[in-house]
Design a protein around this motif. Structure first.
Motif, short mmCIF file in Angstrom:
data_model
loop_
_atom_site.label_atom_id
_atom_site.label_comp_id
_atom_site.label_asym_id
_atom_site.label_seq_id
_atom_site.Cartn_x
_atom_site.Cartn_y
_atom_site.Cartn_z
N PHE A 161 60.01 106.94 32.98
CA PHE A 161 59.57 107.74 31.83
C PHE A 161 58.45 108.71 32.20
O PHE A 161 58.07 109.56 31.40
CB PHE A 161 59.13 106.82 30.68
CG PHE A 161 57.77 106.23 30.82
CD1 PHE A 161 56.69 106.78 30.13
CD2 PHE A 161 57.53 105.14 31.63
CE1 PHE A 161 55.42 106.23 30.24
CE2 PHE A 161 56.27 104.58 31.75
CZ PHE A 161 55.21 105.13 31.05
N ARG A 227 59.92 96.48 31.27
CA ARG A 227 60.74 95.99 30.15
C ARG A 227 59.85 95.55 28.99
O ARG A 227 60.14 95.85 27.82
CB ARG A 227 61.62 94.84 30.62
CG ARG A 227 62.75 95.27 31.54
CD ARG A 227 63.64 94.10 31.90
NE ARG A 227 64.71 94.50 32.81
CZ ARG A 227 65.61 93.67 33.32
NH1 ARG A 227 65.55 92.38 33.02
NH2 ARG A 227 66.55 94.12 34.13
N LYS A 230 58.31 98.65 27.32
CA LYS A 230 59.30 99.38 26.51
C LYS A 230 59.57 98.66 25.21
O LYS A 230 59.63 99.27 24.14
CB LYS A 230 60.60 99.55 27.30
CG LYS A 230 61.66 100.35 26.54
CD LYS A 230 62.90 100.54 27.37
CE LYS A 230 63.93 101.35 26.59
NZ LYS A 230 65.19 101.54 27.37
N ARG A 231 59.72 97.33 25.29
CA ARG A 231 60.02 96.54 24.09
C ARG A 231 58.89 96.65 23.07
O ARG A 231 59.12 96.80 21.87
CB ARG A 231 60.22 95.09 24.49
CG ARG A 231 60.61 94.18 23.32
CD ARG A 231 60.81 92.75 23.77
NE ARG A 231 59.57 92.14 24.27
CZ ARG A 231 59.32 91.89 25.55
NH1 ARG A 231 60.22 92.19 26.48
NH2 ARG A 231 58.17 91.34 25.92
N GLU A 234 58.22 101.02 22.13
CA GLU A 234 59.22 101.97 21.61
C GLU A 234 59.06 102.23 20.12
O GLU A 234 58.89 103.36 19.68
CB GLU A 234 60.63 101.46 21.93
CG GLU A 234 61.65 102.57 21.98
CD GLU A 234 62.83 102.22 22.86
OE1 GLU A 234 63.28 103.09 23.61
OE2 GLU A 234 63.31 101.07 22.78
N GLU A 235 59.13 101.17 19.31
CA GLU A 235 59.02 101.37 17.87
C GLU A 235 57.59 101.70 17.45
O GLU A 235 57.37 102.51 16.55
CB GLU A 235 59.51 100.13 17.13
CG GLU A 235 61.03 100.03 17.04
CD GLU A 235 61.65 101.26 16.39
OE1 GLU A 235 61.17 101.69 15.33
OE2 GLU A 235 62.62 101.80 16.96
N SER A 237 55.34 103.34 19.06
CA SER A 237 54.96 104.70 19.40
C SER A 237 55.46 105.69 18.35
O SER A 237 54.70 106.55 17.88
CB SER A 237 55.51 105.08 20.78
OG SER A 237 55.02 106.35 21.16
N ILE A 238 56.72 105.57 17.97
CA ILE A 238 57.25 106.47 16.93
C ILE A 238 56.44 106.31 15.65
O ILE A 238 56.05 107.30 15.00
CB ILE A 238 58.74 106.17 16.66
CG1 ILE A 238 59.59 106.49 17.91
CG2 ILE A 238 59.23 106.97 15.45
CD1 ILE A 238 59.67 107.95 18.26
N LYS A 268 61.40 112.17 25.82
CA LYS A 268 62.85 112.13 25.94
C LYS A 268 63.48 112.71 24.67
O LYS A 268 62.92 112.61 23.58
CB LYS A 268 63.36 110.72 26.22
CG LYS A 268 63.14 109.72 25.12
CD LYS A 268 63.69 108.35 25.53
CE LYS A 268 63.52 107.32 24.41
NZ LYS A 268 64.07 106.01 24.81
N ALA A 271 63.85 110.66 21.29
CA ALA A 271 62.61 110.40 20.56
C ALA A 271 62.13 111.67 19.86
O ALA A 271 61.67 111.63 18.71
CB ALA A 271 61.54 109.90 21.52
#
Length: 346
Positions: A161, A227, A230-231, A234-235, A237-238, A268, A271
């Motif tokens: 990333f 991993r 990311k887990r 991911e949510e 951050s948005i 990316k 996103a």
């Protein structure tokens, strides 16, 4: 008593190195399909530094463009804030003082501020707050450079990333009492649970830099638990991007329905599109930086300049600049672009 006098953007400047690295070259270095790099990661190409593109020096080049665009004498600048990266010409070094010298801001005083790729947003808030609190500060230059692309190992799949990291510089000049391009309110979020998820293992007090460590790549960016990060990220951050944007808008007296242009960092493609969708924005209200990659904290000012160049930003438009930095930090700033007397609804 604190004055509520308007703070406006007098000018901006961006410097981009001439050399580029293409998505095809990134794919070859990383052993990835070209389509994954260009479409999923959203990197068609990105600027990379030439031999003379040092971090603070690039910031000075961007600052000179901003000074020339403003048509001011650099000796009228009161404060210089270095908002570039810590990875620069020398370690343990106040780059802002060097930047002050390079641009000829002899009357100013200078300091560095750091929040990784969120630093420009943070710097704009700090500068505005200082100007409102101290009537002797009328003009502030925020500038710096970024070349963390040097710290990327394309063979390390844990850091995929970060493959969009590029090189370049940006600058913003703020002026107290300016009747255009009003800097409104900001909102910042930090989450220390991610503070050790992206690190350079060697070179600090925990692990000295050695020849053996350099051979292992300990001097480059790494993600110890990709991993797990990311887990968790991911949510969140948005959600934090959206909260920073919405809170900055609310403080400024607006909602997401009022946004005309979003100057957002490179990320990316999926996103990027999700954030636009959550805010009810179209691709015509932003620029996806797939030909620039991620120039750290200077993506928002690059997006602002590109938006003006492509006529996506017009007089009276409400502009939101948003960015994020590893650690993790998210921030947004609201700007009402144009002359005060030409603002819509006035």
């Amino acid at each position: 008593m604190v004055s509520r006098e308007s703070i406006g953007i007098l000018s901006t400047g961006v410097y981009l190195p001439k050399r580029v690295m293409t998505g095809r070259e990134i794919a070859a270095a990383a052993g990835l399909p070209v389509d994954v790099v260009e479409r999923k990661m959203g990197i068609v190409q990105k600027p990379i530094p030439g031999d003379d593109d040092h971090t603070c020096e690039m910031g000075a080049r961007a600052a000179r463009k901003a000074i020339a665009g403003a048509g001011i004498d650099p000796e009228t600048i009161d404060v210089v804030v270095y908002v570039g990266e810590e990875y620069k010409e020398y370690p343990v070094w106040t780059a802002g003082i060097h930047l002050q010298r390079l641009v000829g801001a002899w009357r100013a005083w200078a300091f560095d501020v750091s929040q990784r790729c969120g630093t420009l947003i943070l710097g704009m808030k700090l500068a505005k707050d200082m100007m409102l609190a101290d009537p002797s500060i009328r003009t502030v230059l925020l500038a710096g450079g970024y070349r963390n692309v040097d710290l990327v190992d394309y063979r390390n799949e844990r850091t995929r990333f970060l493959f969009n990291l590029a090189a370049g510089a940006g600058a913003v000049i703020l002026r107290r009492g300016l009747s255009r391009n009003a800097v409104m309110e900001s909102h910042l979020i930090t989450d220390g649970s991610f503070s050790e998820d992206v690190v350079i293992r060697a070179g600090g007090t925990r692990m000295p830099l050695t020849a053996e460590g350099i051979a292992r790549g300990d001097h480059l960016l790494d993600v110890p638990d990709p991993r797990g990060m990311k887990r968790r990220l991911e949510e969140r951050s948005i959600r934090n991007f959206l909260e920073a944007i919405r809170r900055a808008l609310d403080k400024s007296g607006y909602t997401e329905r009022d946004i005309d242009y979003l100057g957002i960092l490179h990320m990316k493609r999926s996103a990027h599109e999700r954030i636009l969708g959550e805010l009810g924005l179209s691709g015509d209200q932003t620029i996806y930086l797939d030909h620039y990659g991620h120039i750290g904290q200077f993506d928002p000012v690059l997006s602002l300049e590109l938006g003006l160049r492509e006529n996506k930003i017009r007089e009276g438009d409400l502009v939101v600049l948003v960015s994020a930095g590893i650690g993790y930090a998210w921030g947004a700033t609201v700007i009402r672009w144009g002359e005060e007397e030409k603002q819509r609804g006035d």
